[in-house]
Scaffold this motif. Sequence first.
Motif, PDB file in Angstrom:
ATOM      1  N   LEU A   1       0.804  -1.149   0.012  1.00  0.00           N
ATOM      2  CA  LEU A   1      -0.010   0.053  -0.001  1.00  0.00           C
ATOM      3  C   LEU A   1       0.803   1.237  -0.027  1.00  0.00           C
ATOM      4  N   THR A   2       0.408   2.332  -0.846  1.00  0.00           N
ATOM      5  CA  THR A   2       1.352   3.359  -0.822  1.00  0.00           C
ATOM      6  C   THR A   2       0.305   4.642  -0.951  1.00  0.00           C
ATOM      7  N   TRP A   3       0.407   5.649   0.136  1.00  0.00           N
ATOM      8  CA  TRP A   3      -0.355   6.782   0.282  1.00  0.00           C
ATOM      9  C   TRP A   3       0.520   8.110  -0.206  1.00  0.00           C
ATOM     10  N   THR A   4       0.161   8.706  -1.363  1.00  0.00           N
ATOM     11  CA  THR A   4       0.972  10.011  -1.687  1.00  0.00           C
ATOM     12  C   THR A   4      -0.054  10.954  -1.376  1.00  0.00           C
ATOM     13  N   ILE A   5       0.299  12.166  -0.384  1.00  0.00           N
ATOM     14  CA  ILE A   5      -0.563  13.392  -0.184  1.00  0.00           C
ATOM     15  C   ILE A   5       0.252  14.562  -0.639  1.00  0.00           C
ATOM     16  N   THR A   6      -0.443  15.135  -1.485  1.00  0.00           N
ATOM     17  CA  THR A   6      -0.231  16.457  -2.173  1.00  0.00           C
ATOM     18  C   THR A   6      -0.951  17.619  -1.380  1.00  0.00           C
ATOM     19  N   PRO A   7      -0.285  18.333  -0.610  1.00  0.00           N
ATOM     20  CA  PRO A   7      -1.022  19.579  -0.018  1.00  0.00           C
ATOM     21  C   PRO A   7      -1.039  20.522  -0.963  1.00  0.00           C
ATOM     22  N   LYS A   8      -1.981  21.336  -0.637  1.00  0.00           N
ATOM     23  CA  LYS A   8      -1.964  22.861  -1.277  1.00  0.00           C
ATOM     24  C   LYS A   8      -0.639  23.707  -0.943  1.00  0.00           C
ATOM     25  N   ALA A   9      -0.298  23.367   0.193  1.00  0.00           N
ATOM     26  CA  ALA A   9       0.927  24.390   0.619  1.00  0.00           C
ATOM     27  C   ALA A   9       1.986  23.283   1.095  1.00  0.00           C
ATOM     28  N   GLY A  10       3.374  23.597   0.759  1.00  0.00           N
ATOM     29  CA  GLY A  10       4.114  22.710   1.183  1.00  0.00           C
ATOM     30  C   GLY A  10       4.601  21.541   0.286  1.00  0.00           C
ATOM     31  N   GLY A  11       5.472  20.698   0.608  1.00  0.00           N
ATOM     32  CA  GLY A  11       5.769  19.510  -0.149  1.00  0.00           C
ATOM     33  C   GLY A  11       4.985  18.292   0.154  1.00  0.00           C
ATOM     34  N   PRO A  12       5.408  17.249  -0.970  1.00  0.00           N
ATOM     35  CA  PRO A  12       4.393  15.991  -0.831  1.00  0.00           C
ATOM     36  C   PRO A  12       4.719  15.218   0.157  1.00  0.00           C
ATOM     37  N   CYS A  13       4.054  14.175   0.897  1.00  0.00           N
ATOM     38  CA  CYS A  13       4.123  13.128   1.762  1.00  0.00           C
ATOM     39  C   CYS A  13       3.875  11.774   1.047  1.00  0.00           C
ATOM     40  N   THR A  14       4.625  11.025   1.763  1.00  0.00           N
ATOM     41  CA  THR A  14       4.518   9.380   1.178  1.00  0.00           C
ATOM     42  C   THR A  14       4.577   8.398   2.281  1.00  0.00           C
ATOM     43  N   LEU A  15       3.713   7.605   2.235  1.00  0.00           N
ATOM     44  CA  LEU A  15       3.452   6.666   3.398  1.00  0.00           C
ATOM     45  C   LEU A  15       3.454   5.181   2.570  1.00  0.00           C
ATOM     46  N   VAL A  16       4.408   4.340   2.971  1.00  0.00           N
ATOM     47  CA  VAL A  16       4.533   2.962   2.012  1.00  0.00           C
ATOM     48  C   VAL A  16       4.517   1.764   3.263  1.00  0.00           C
ATOM     49  N   TYR A  17       3.428   0.865   3.029  1.00  0.00           N
ATOM     50  CA  TYR A  17       3.483  -0.360   3.767  1.00  0.00           C
ATOM     51  C   TYR A  17       3.751  -1.457   2.952  1.00  0.00           C
ATOM     52  N   ARG A  18       4.377  -2.476   3.133  1.00  0.00           N
ATOM     53  CA  ARG A  18       4.712  -3.613   2.729  1.00  0.00           C
ATOM     54  C   ARG A  18       4.198  -4.931   3.454  1.00  0.00           C
ATOM     55  N   ILE A  19       3.282  -5.527   3.021  1.00  0.00           N
ATOM     56  CA  ILE A  19       2.637  -6.753   3.800  1.00  0.00           C
ATOM     57  C   ILE A  19       3.664  -7.884   4.075  1.00  0.00           C
ATOM     58  N   ASP A  20       4.461  -8.107   2.936  1.00  0.00           N
ATOM     59  CA  ASP A  20       5.201  -9.514   3.071  1.00  0.00           C
ATOM     60  C   ASP A  20       6.416  -9.182   4.061  1.00  0.00           C
ATOM     61  N   THR A  21       6.921  -8.068   4.419  1.00  0.00           N
ATOM     62  CA  THR A  21       7.941  -7.842   5.297  1.00  0.00           C
ATOM     63  C   THR A  21       7.430  -7.161   6.684  1.00  0.00           C
ATOM     64  N   ASN A  22       5.965  -6.725   6.495  1.00  0.00           N
ATOM     65  CA  ASN A  22       5.524  -6.006   7.711  1.00  0.00           C
ATOM     66  C   ASN A  22       6.303  -4.657   7.926  1.00  0.00           C
ATOM     67  N   MET A  23       6.612  -3.896   7.116  1.00  0.00           N
ATOM     68  CA  MET A  23       7.481  -2.546   7.262  1.00  0.00           C
ATOM     69  C   MET A  23       6.746  -1.492   6.734  1.00  0.00           C
ATOM     70  N   THR A  24       7.044  -0.532   7.274  1.00  0.00           N
ATOM     71  CA  THR A  24       6.601   0.754   6.944  1.00  0.00           C
ATOM     72  C   THR A  24       7.569   1.876   6.677  1.00  0.00           C
ATOM     73  N   HIS A  25       7.136   2.682   5.669  1.00  0.00           N
ATOM     74  CA  HIS A  25       8.269   3.641   5.509  1.00  0.00           C
ATOM     75  C   HIS A  25       7.426   5.092   5.266  1.00  0.00           C
ATOM     76  N   ARG A  26       7.871   6.035   5.714  1.00  0.00           N
ATOM     77  CA  ARG A  26       7.191   7.329   5.621  1.00  0.00           C
ATOM     78  C   ARG A  26       8.442   8.529   5.370  1.00  0.00           C
ATOM     79  N   THR A  27       8.013   9.364   4.298  1.00  0.00           N
ATOM     80  CA  THR A  27       8.579  10.763   3.972  1.00  0.00           C
ATOM     81  C   THR A  27       8.155  12.012   3.938  1.00  0.00           C
ATOM     82  N   ASN A  28       8.767  13.004   4.751  1.00  0.00           N
ATOM     83  CA  ASN A  28       7.863  14.386   4.887  1.00  0.00           C
ATOM     84  C   ASN A  28       6.660  14.224   5.410  1.00  0.00           C
TER      85      ASN A  28
END
Length: 315
Positions: free
Chosen positions: A62-89
């Motif tokens: 699963l991947t969430w990409t957030i693009t706000p009207k002000a500021g930079g984008p935000c990304t959240l990634v979740y891999r089920i096979d490894t049960n790991m999450t990653h987030r950026t900004n």
Amino acid sequence: MDGAMELPMKAGNNMKIAGKTVYIFMLLSITMVMTLTGDNIEMTVGNSSVLTCLIKGQISMLTWTITPKAGGPCTLVYRIDTNMTHRTNCSDNINWTFRSGLAPALEIKQVEIAQEGNYLCEAASTDGNFRRTYNLTVLAPPRLSLYCDEQGSPVCEAAAGKPPAQLSWVPESSSSADKKCHDNGTVTVLSKFTVCSSNVTNVTTCMVSHPAGNWSQSIACCPSEKTSVFLYAGIITCVLIIITLLPVIYCFKFHSNRPCHKTKPPEIAPIHSQQDDTMEVEPYTTYVQKENVIYNSVSDLTAGQNLPQDLCPET
């Protein structure tokens, strides 16, 4: 004979081509990205919400990409096979939420105005790739305040609302609203109660209409004493000016219709003083004195020379 054999061969080739086309189309249908239309959602500042993806089959990422009207984008990634999450900004109030029996979702706690924008979810599963988009609008309820100004008129203010609030008065008012925009996208609306009719009660009510809610507040304002003093002083001054000008205008108009006559000043008889008489007699007296001096001198000279007094020596 050869022509009859060529026809079945061509038909077989066409069937093979059509089969390959259908096979490719089915593969593309399985692997294609199923994009859903964006959902428009509204959230009020300070509230929380959970955004989910529409997923079919067994998901792998699963991947969430957030693009706000002000500021930079935000990304959240979740891999089920490894049960790991990653987030950026991403802000601390935006994170994954895991619920029993449900796919992971995105949770927004106490949303802020700066987090308004587009939220895109991309899911990879055994049934294909799926997408879902949210268009998030953040509402900011205005702060209502109602007070009386220096002239004793009610003033209604809806501060820092998003979108701008709509103001109205009870009883109805002919006033218009002034708007002031702020850097964070909020707007302050200010309205002053004004009426054309004097048959209005002192109690007025300000009605505020906004997507985040509706509010009302009442107040009773009286004209200030300072304003009354100035008003009465102005009225009295105008009356005095009118009373003063009317006689002046009347006299001016009355005398302007009469011919003008100049009157001669009375003749004043000359006044003779004793000093003037003395000044008139004095020249004659001086002349007589000079004649007497000359006569005496001649007499003395004649006597000295033994001459008759009626004869004078030649000079």
